[in-house]
Design a protein around this motif. Structure first.
Motif, mmCIF file in Angstrom:
data_model
loop_
_atom_site.group_PDB
_atom_site.id
_atom_site.type_symbol
_atom_site.label_atom_id
_atom_site.label_comp_id
_atom_site.label_asym_id
_atom_site.label_seq_id
_atom_site.Cartn_x
_atom_site.Cartn_y
_atom_site.Cartn_z
ATOM 1 N N THR A 68 15.135 24.330 -19.181
ATOM 2 C CA THR A 68 15.241 23.889 -18.008
ATOM 3 C C THR A 68 14.129 22.681 -17.747
ATOM 4 O O THR A 68 14.008 22.512 -16.444
ATOM 5 C CB THR A 68 15.295 24.824 -17.018
ATOM 6 N N SER A 69 13.051 22.474 -18.600
ATOM 7 C CA SER A 69 11.986 21.621 -18.214
ATOM 8 C C SER A 69 12.354 20.474 -18.091
ATOM 9 O O SER A 69 13.512 19.740 -18.521
ATOM 10 C CB SER A 69 11.097 21.765 -19.478
ATOM 11 N N LEU A 70 11.695 19.686 -17.045
ATOM 12 C CA LEU A 70 12.152 18.182 -16.471
ATOM 13 C C LEU A 70 11.206 17.423 -17.200
ATOM 14 O O LEU A 70 9.936 17.771 -17.371
ATOM 15 C CB LEU A 70 12.267 18.235 -15.006
ATOM 16 N N SER A 71 11.644 16.101 -17.663
ATOM 17 C CA SER A 71 10.622 15.082 -18.162
ATOM 18 C C SER A 71 11.369 13.809 -17.871
ATOM 19 O O SER A 71 12.610 13.805 -17.750
ATOM 20 C CB SER A 71 10.339 15.421 -19.599
ATOM 21 N N LYS A 72 10.461 12.845 -17.983
ATOM 22 C CA LYS A 72 10.800 11.365 -17.805
ATOM 23 C C LYS A 72 11.111 10.713 -19.313
ATOM 24 O O LYS A 72 10.332 11.063 -20.285
ATOM 25 C CB LYS A 72 10.034 10.619 -17.242
ATOM 26 N N ARG A 73 11.873 10.251 -19.699
ATOM 27 C CA ARG A 73 12.328 9.864 -20.923
ATOM 28 C C ARG A 73 13.348 8.361 -20.817
ATOM 29 O O ARG A 73 14.040 8.240 -19.801
ATOM 30 C CB ARG A 73 12.882 10.727 -21.869
ATOM 31 N N PRO A 74 13.341 7.595 -22.005
ATOM 32 C CA PRO A 74 14.156 6.586 -21.824
ATOM 33 C C PRO A 74 15.632 6.771 -21.739
ATOM 34 O O PRO A 74 15.894 8.070 -22.000
ATOM 35 C CB PRO A 74 13.930 5.851 -23.229
ATOM 36 N N PRO A 75 16.429 5.806 -21.126
ATOM 37 C CA PRO A 75 17.936 6.262 -21.068
ATOM 38 C C PRO A 75 18.521 6.539 -22.329
ATOM 39 O O PRO A 75 18.099 5.994 -23.664
ATOM 40 C CB PRO A 75 18.280 5.324 -20.172
ATOM 41 N N ASP A 76 19.464 7.315 -22.526
ATOM 42 C CA ASP A 76 20.381 7.592 -23.403
ATOM 43 C C ASP A 76 21.374 6.610 -23.746
ATOM 44 O O ASP A 76 21.888 6.440 -24.677
ATOM 45 C CB ASP A 76 21.170 9.072 -23.314
ATOM 46 N N ALA A 77 21.812 5.843 -22.451
ATOM 47 C CA ALA A 77 22.908 4.847 -22.530
ATOM 48 C C ALA A 77 22.402 3.823 -21.476
ATOM 49 O O ALA A 77 21.943 4.254 -20.546
ATOM 50 C CB ALA A 77 24.217 5.542 -22.537
ATOM 51 N N VAL A 78 22.807 2.383 -21.727
ATOM 52 C CA VAL A 78 22.534 1.586 -20.922
ATOM 53 C C VAL A 78 23.869 0.802 -20.562
ATOM 54 O O VAL A 78 24.772 0.241 -21.674
ATOM 55 C CB VAL A 78 21.596 0.357 -21.232
ATOM 56 N N ILE A 79 24.476 0.677 -19.628
ATOM 57 C CA ILE A 79 25.574 -0.149 -18.899
ATOM 58 C C ILE A 79 25.098 -1.359 -18.694
ATOM 59 O O ILE A 79 24.203 -1.572 -17.903
ATOM 60 C CB ILE A 79 26.271 0.749 -17.739
ATOM 61 N N PRO B 210 14.851 8.646 -13.718
ATOM 62 C CA PRO B 210 14.807 10.091 -13.131
ATOM 63 C C PRO B 210 14.431 11.275 -14.034
ATOM 64 O O PRO B 210 14.347 11.002 -15.141
ATOM 65 C CB PRO B 210 16.193 10.276 -12.803
ATOM 66 N N SER B 211 13.809 12.178 -13.336
ATOM 67 C CA SER B 211 13.250 13.295 -14.321
ATOM 68 C C SER B 211 14.716 14.149 -14.916
ATOM 69 O O SER B 211 15.456 14.154 -14.051
ATOM 70 C CB SER B 211 12.292 14.289 -13.487
ATOM 71 N N ALA B 212 14.662 14.528 -15.985
ATOM 72 C CA ALA B 212 15.892 15.184 -16.640
ATOM 73 C C ALA B 212 15.725 16.241 -17.469
ATOM 74 O O ALA B 212 14.633 16.444 -18.135
ATOM 75 C CB ALA B 212 16.846 14.064 -17.178
ATOM 76 N N THR B 213 16.445 17.161 -17.570
ATOM 77 C CA THR B 213 16.580 18.154 -18.681
ATOM 78 C C THR B 213 16.770 17.448 -19.989
ATOM 79 O O THR B 213 17.581 16.485 -19.902
ATOM 80 C CB THR B 213 17.160 19.431 -18.454
ATOM 81 N N PRO B 214 16.438 18.188 -21.053
ATOM 82 C CA PRO B 214 16.914 17.841 -22.456
ATOM 83 C C PRO B 214 18.500 17.766 -22.710
ATOM 84 O O PRO B 214 19.117 16.859 -23.545
ATOM 85 C CB PRO B 214 16.306 18.489 -23.523
ATOM 86 N N GLN B 215 19.324 18.373 -21.787
ATOM 87 C CA GLN B 215 20.795 18.473 -21.670
ATOM 88 C C GLN B 215 21.182 17.403 -20.985
ATOM 89 O O GLN B 215 22.557 16.974 -21.292
ATOM 90 C CB GLN B 215 21.300 19.988 -21.580
ATOM 91 N N GLN B 216 20.440 16.850 -20.230
ATOM 92 C CA GLN B 216 21.140 15.900 -19.377
ATOM 93 C C GLN B 216 21.271 14.435 -20.062
ATOM 94 O O GLN B 216 19.964 14.046 -20.941
ATOM 95 C CB GLN B 216 20.315 15.855 -17.900
ATOM 96 N N LEU B 217 22.024 13.588 -19.552
ATOM 97 C CA LEU B 217 22.072 12.337 -20.369
ATOM 98 C C LEU B 217 21.655 11.202 -19.302
ATOM 99 O O LEU B 217 21.875 11.462 -17.924
ATOM 100 C CB LEU B 217 23.473 11.785 -20.444
#
Length: 127
Positions: free
Chosen positions: A43-54, A101-108
């Motif tokens: 449930t930890s939030l972090s900022k990372r590059p996007p998983d997909a770019v439209i 956005p800040s996201a959990t590892p499970q979020q895309l």
């Protein structure tokens, strides 16, 4: 000339959809399926590059695609279009990550900037 870009735009959208579908089904980058039961829910939030770019062309449905994807609670996106790979590349990757956005590892995380499609330098910068 605009007619020749339509099939490429459709291909770009199709590739994005397949990438997101594989991620939703639990496949990692090497196409090895990872069972959600094997992974602890983080449930930890972090900022990372996007998983997909439209990417796409104006009036090509990119906003509609993003809004449909965001109906799923595990899909998040930055506010507005980031325009990193076309207008803000000089600001650096720290600036780019700050826009995510800040996201959990499970979020895309999905970024949408249609003008990457018509920016000659964008593909090399994204690679």
């Amino acid at each position: 000339m605009a007619h020749s870009r339509v099939p490429i735009c459709i291909l770009a959208v199709a590739v994005t959809l397949v990438t997101l579908l594989l991620a939703f089904l639990g496949y990692n980058n090497s196409l090895t399926r990872v069972s959600p039961l094997q992974l602890p829910f983080d449930t930890s939030l972090s900022k990372r590059p996007p998983d997909a770019v439209i990417i796409g062309v104006k009036k090509g449905g990119t906003r509609a695609l993003l809004e449909m994807l965001k109906l799923h609670p595990q899909v998040v996106s930055p506010r507005g279009e980031v325009h990193f790979y076309d207008r803000n590349y000089e600001r650096g990757t720290d600036w780019y990550l700050s826009r995510m956005p800040s996201a959990t590892p499970q979020q895309l995380i999905v970024e949408k900037t249609p003008s990457y499609f018509v920016t000659p330098d964008a593909p090399l910068r994204m690679a």
